[in-house]
Motif scaffolding. Sequence first.
Motif, mmCIF file in Angstrom:
data_model
loop_
_atom_site.group_PDB
_atom_site.id
_atom_site.type_symbol
_atom_site.label_atom_id
_atom_site.label_comp_id
_atom_site.label_asym_id
_atom_site.label_seq_id
_atom_site.Cartn_x
_atom_site.Cartn_y
_atom_site.Cartn_z
ATOM 1 N N GLY A 44 15.822 4.853 6.465
ATOM 2 C CA GLY A 44 16.352 6.143 6.847
ATOM 3 C C GLY A 44 17.849 6.183 7.070
ATOM 4 N N VAL A 45 18.527 5.044 7.025
ATOM 5 C CA VAL A 45 19.969 4.999 7.271
ATOM 6 C C VAL A 45 20.752 4.932 5.963
ATOM 7 C CG1 VAL A 45 21.842 3.717 8.384
ATOM 8 C CG2 VAL A 45 19.621 3.911 9.528
ATOM 9 N N HIS A 46 20.490 3.899 5.179
ATOM 10 C CA HIS A 46 21.233 3.711 3.932
ATOM 11 C C HIS A 46 20.565 4.396 2.749
ATOM 12 C CE1 HIS A 46 23.564 0.670 6.073
ATOM 13 N NE2 HIS A 46 22.430 0.138 6.488
ATOM 14 N N ARG A 47 19.290 4.733 2.880
ATOM 15 C CA ARG A 47 18.495 5.326 1.808
ATOM 16 C C ARG A 47 18.521 4.469 0.548
ATOM 17 N NH1 ARG A 47 17.397 10.828 2.491
ATOM 18 N NH2 ARG A 47 17.504 11.349 4.702
ATOM 19 N N LYS A 48 18.402 3.158 0.749
ATOM 20 C CA LYS A 48 18.429 2.268 -0.412
ATOM 21 C C LYS A 48 17.464 1.091 -0.293
ATOM 22 C CE LYS A 48 21.943 -0.556 -0.945
ATOM 23 N NZ LYS A 48 23.307 -1.101 -1.111
ATOM 24 N N TYR A 49 17.065 0.738 0.920
ATOM 25 C CA TYR A 49 16.229 -0.444 1.104
ATOM 26 C C TYR A 49 14.752 -0.071 1.230
ATOM 27 C CZ TYR A 49 20.674 -2.751 1.927
ATOM 28 O OH TYR A 49 21.950 -3.219 1.782
ATOM 29 N N ILE A 50 13.906 -0.822 0.514
ATOM 30 C CA ILE A 50 12.464 -0.590 0.503
ATOM 31 C C ILE A 50 11.872 -0.859 1.891
ATOM 32 C CG2 ILE A 50 10.267 -1.384 -0.482
ATOM 33 C CD1 ILE A 50 12.105 0.143 -2.441
ATOM 34 N N GLU A 51 10.929 -0.013 2.308
ATOM 35 C CA GLU A 51 10.248 -0.265 3.589
ATOM 36 C C GLU A 51 8.740 -0.395 3.415
ATOM 37 O OE1 GLU A 51 11.628 2.263 6.798
ATOM 38 O OE2 GLU A 51 13.281 0.831 7.027
ATOM 39 N N GLU A 52 8.043 0.671 3.058
ATOM 40 C CA GLU A 52 6.599 0.631 2.884
ATOM 41 C C GLU A 52 6.225 1.437 1.649
ATOM 42 O OE1 GLU A 52 4.196 1.648 6.243
ATOM 43 O OE2 GLU A 52 5.345 0.443 7.651
ATOM 44 N N VAL A 53 4.982 1.244 1.186
ATOM 45 C CA VAL A 53 4.453 2.056 0.092
ATOM 46 C C VAL A 53 3.287 2.860 0.648
ATOM 47 C CG1 VAL A 53 3.045 0.111 -0.741
ATOM 48 C CG2 VAL A 53 3.445 2.075 -2.223
ATOM 49 N N GLY A 54 3.420 4.183 0.633
ATOM 50 C CA GLY A 54 2.382 5.038 1.201
ATOM 51 C C GLY A 54 2.146 4.664 2.649
ATOM 52 N N SER A 55 0.923 4.291 2.970
ATOM 53 C CA SER A 55 0.579 3.871 4.336
ATOM 54 C C SER A 55 0.324 2.377 4.396
ATOM 55 C CB SER A 55 -0.665 4.627 4.801
ATOM 56 O OG SER A 55 -1.742 4.406 3.914
ATOM 57 N N MET A 56 0.932 1.621 3.485
ATOM 58 C CA MET A 56 0.719 0.179 3.404
ATOM 59 C C MET A 56 2.041 -0.567 3.388
ATOM 60 S SD MET A 56 -2.353 -0.183 0.592
ATOM 61 C CE MET A 56 -1.464 0.728 -0.680
ATOM 62 N N ASN A 57 1.989 -1.858 3.739
ATOM 63 C CA ASN A 57 3.118 -2.739 3.483
ATOM 64 C C ASN A 57 3.171 -3.029 1.985
ATOM 65 O OD1 ASN A 57 2.007 -4.047 6.459
ATOM 66 N ND2 ASN A 57 4.122 -3.405 6.311
ATOM 67 N N VAL A 58 4.283 -3.595 1.538
ATOM 68 C CA VAL A 58 4.443 -3.813 0.107
ATOM 69 C C VAL A 58 5.054 -5.186 -0.150
ATOM 70 C CG1 VAL A 58 6.760 -2.761 -0.009
ATOM 71 C CG2 VAL A 58 5.256 -2.704 -2.032
#
Length: 353
Positions: A222-236
């Motif tokens: 939510g800060v840089h809008r570039k780093y992956i966090e999660e996919v849908g409701s799952m980890n990735v």
Amino acid sequence: MEIKITRASTLKEKPDSSTLVFGKAMTDHMFIVDYDAGQGWHDPRIIPYGPLQIDPAAKVLHYGEEIFEGLKAYRTADGSIQLFRPRDNIARMNHSAQRLCLPQIPEDLALAGITKLVEVEQDWVPHEKDTSLYIRPFMIGLDAALGVHSSKHVQYIVVVCPVGAYYPEGLNPVKIYVEEQDVRAVKGGMGMAKTGGNYAASLRAGDLAEKAGYSQVLWLDGVHRKYIEEVGSMNVMFKVAGKILTPDLNGSVLDGITRRSCIQLLKDWGYEVEERRISAEELFAAAEAGTLEEAWGTGTAAVVSPIGELAMGDKKVTVSHNQIGEITQKLYDELTGIQWGRTADPHGWIMKL
């Protein structure tokens, strides 16, 4: 504390295991225990499943004072029942409770509510391959007063329902769209807690992605809008040039139980696992270079969900020839083998009932 049991006078007809739909067929009973400030946890009970009677001003309805967990009970080949890492779920629930100013529940009490309810509902645990009993513990703030304050009256509740295989037609790779407008959570927020607000925040992007032909979204920070966090409701997770990459637990990513299990198994098998920031640009560059070998989501419901296509803006890349990759399949086979008792459990993750 002794758990009082009140049996339902009329039992429901159990659904056909071959037609089970996730989260639809609730069982005959549920577990409830109350908390009141100054008194602590009290009156644990199993009662007939039914509507909750709460005040319209209850804080859970207005301020989202709610947390939950998800785990399963599995029927083994010899007919016995077992759980997978239930104490990890309870520890995570207490971590979520701390973030939302809800009371900590003693681990033994929370676990007793789960195990006793499963024991009462043991006939609901299906026997067919790849079926299980889904367990949903949750905690809600019930103070009947408007105004943003933490609740002094809380309930911890457990409901259960039989579920079938998450993929009735096999592990088919899904199409994922990188979300660049909405964000799921930010560091310092509630992303690391398992609470309904995180899932409500995902609905709009999920609906738009589905209309565009994608199964889920891949969330960016939510800060840089570039780093992956999660996919849908799952980890990735991603396999890039033989190495496993997964976003680190930076405060806005859920500490998934399946994620932990996958990391342990991968290390057992000799893979190097990096938990770090991963940019979307890095993934697409790896795909174009031919080094993005596999991608998958991890979670309780699906165990693993292979990713066959990634899209961001006007870019689209295919992963693993749009087929489930070797490591993804191996993780699925190993984890489900342990969960259903078909494979040895070297890490002591199973709790037999």
